[in-house]
Design an enzyme around this catalytic site. Structure first.
Site, short mmCIF file in Angstrom:
data_model
loop_
_atom_site.label_atom_id
_atom_site.label_comp_id
_atom_site.label_asym_id
_atom_site.label_seq_id
_atom_site.Cartn_x
_atom_site.Cartn_y
_atom_site.Cartn_z
N ASP A 123 -6.09 -4.62 0.96
CA ASP A 123 -7.01 -4.75 2.10
C ASP A 123 -7.55 -6.18 2.22
O ASP A 123 -7.86 -6.64 3.31
CB ASP A 123 -8.25 -3.84 1.94
N GLU A 137 0.82 -1.21 0.00
CA GLU A 137 0.00 0.00 0.00
C GLU A 137 0.85 1.27 0.00
O GLU A 137 0.54 2.22 -0.70
CB GLU A 137 -0.92 0.03 1.23
N ASP A 156 -0.49 -5.22 3.04
CA ASP A 156 -1.01 -4.04 3.74
C ASP A 156 -0.28 -4.02 5.08
O ASP A 156 -0.53 -4.84 5.96
CB ASP A 156 -2.53 -4.16 3.95
N THR A 207 -5.29 1.37 10.16
CA THR A 207 -4.38 2.45 10.58
C THR A 207 -5.08 3.48 11.48
O THR A 207 -4.48 3.97 12.43
CB THR A 207 -3.79 3.16 9.34
N ILE A 214 -0.23 -2.03 7.70
CA ILE A 214 -1.20 -1.94 8.81
C ILE A 214 -2.58 -1.80 8.19
O ILE A 214 -2.86 -0.82 7.50
CB ILE A 214 -0.95 -0.72 9.72
N ASP A 215 -3.42 -2.77 8.39
CA ASP A 215 -4.82 -2.59 8.01
C ASP A 215 -5.55 -2.26 9.30
O ASP A 215 -5.53 -3.02 10.27
CB ASP A 215 -5.39 -3.85 7.36
C1 IPD Z 1 -8.85 0.63 5.58
C2 IPD Z 1 -9.55 -0.41 6.43
C3 IPD Z 1 -11.01 -0.04 6.63
C4 IPD Z 1 -11.72 0.15 5.32
C5 IPD Z 1 -11.00 1.17 4.46
C6 IPD Z 1 -9.54 0.71 4.23
P1 IPD Z 1 -6.25 1.08 6.13
O1 IPD Z 1 -7.49 0.30 5.37
O2 IPD Z 1 -9.47 -1.69 5.85
O3 IPD Z 1 -11.70 -1.04 7.34
O4 IPD Z 1 -13.05 0.59 5.59
O5 IPD Z 1 -11.68 1.26 3.22
O6 IPD Z 1 -8.87 1.62 3.41
O7 IPD Z 1 -6.22 2.46 5.61
O8 IPD Z 1 -6.49 0.99 7.57
O9 IPD Z 1 -5.08 0.27 5.64
CA CA Z 2 -6.04 -1.34 4.36
CA CA Z 3 -2.91 0.23 5.44
#
Ligand code: IPD
Ligand code: CA
Ligand code: CA
Length: 267
Positions: free
Chosen positions: A218, A65, A90, A95, A92-93
């Protein structure tokens, strides 16, 4: 496949340690857009994972990402590299949760080869939960086999969703789905990590998940974990999922048709 599996687990473990350490420190936050946060830990973590993969598999592609698509040790490459094995990261999913000190965040790594996700791993070191899956060989949580819930009807189900960062003008549209599902189920949760959402459906804590406009990093790992746990993933018309696409409906399979019926009414 064994050396790839080992690298995946090593990368998840190293990434998890960095995430956990960063979680305990003051956060340095930047904004990619008004509500889309990124911290120093996101980038440091992706670099550390890429380093582990590069060292072991110098010819594999890495799609992350924060750094985009790269061929090991070289500058970003285009579609010509698409046939090579690829790691999808990813760092950190979740963040936003991470930045606020909410322990729902994870490292998500998938391994794609010949156009298919072959391995997926999602690690939340803050709850010490490691989800792993290998194509055709099932999914596990901390080493124990997992499977989706047996809930058969929407009215007995607990769902989860998320909202895209850039989606403010479309929010009334997204909320129509949220409202309908809230009335027809035990409720809809919004956890803030699509990878964790998919894993929670995979282990039966939740029964279904939908979201617009997710990115492949994601969902790539969570996709395989849920599939291997007996779940179903499609687009909003019931077609097989394209993980590079922009619609995701995921469920325990049993309530998939009912979820599709609700979604279709609002599309
Ligand atoms: C997000 C998370 C979130 C989702 C967002 C994503 P991130 O990723 O997965 O649950 O609703 O659309 O972008 O930014 O925390 O890597
Ligand atoms: Ca994510
Ligand atoms: Ca992320």
């Amino acid at each position: 496949m064994n050396s790839i599996k080992q690298a995946l687990e090593e990368a998840l473990c190293r990434g998890g340690a960095i995430l956990k350490n960063g979680f305990e420190q003051p956060k340095s936050i930047r904004y990619k857009s008004s509500a889309n946060l990124v911290t120093k830990t996101d980038r440091a973590l992706e670099l550390a994972i890429a380093k582990i993969i590069r060292k072991k598999f110098p010819h594999h592609m890495i799609l992350g990402e924060e750094m985009g698509l790269r061929q090991a040790g070289k500058s970003p490459v285009g579609a010509q590299g698409a046939a090579q094995p690829k790691w999808i990261i990813d760092p950190i999913d979740g963040t936003t949760n991470f930045a606020h000190g909410l322990p729902l965040a994870c490292v998500s790594i998938a391994f794609e080869s010949e156009g298919e996700i072959k391995l997926g791993g999602v690690f939340n070191p803050l709850m010490n939960e490691l989800f792993l899956a290998e194509k055709g060989r099932g999914a596990t949580l901390n080493g124990k086999s997992i499977c989706v819930s047996s809930v058969k009807t929407l009215k007995e189900s607990l769902l989860v969703t998320g909202f895209p960062y850039g989606g403010k003008t479309k929010m009334p549209y997204y909320l129509r789905f949220f409202e309908s599902f809230t009335f027809k189920t035990h409720g809809v949760r919004r956890l803030g990590s699509a990878a964790i959402d998919l894993c929670y459906v995979a282990c039966g804590r939740l029964d279904g998940f939908w979201e617009f406009n997710l990115n492949v990093w994601d969902i790539a790992a969570g996709y395989l974990i849920l599939k291997e746990a007996g779940g179903r993933l499609t687009d909003f018309h019931g077609n097989p999922i394209n993980i590079y696409g922009k619609e995701l409906l995921a469920s325990n399979n049993r309530i998939h048709g009912s979820m599709l019926n609700v979604i279709r009414k609002h599309l």
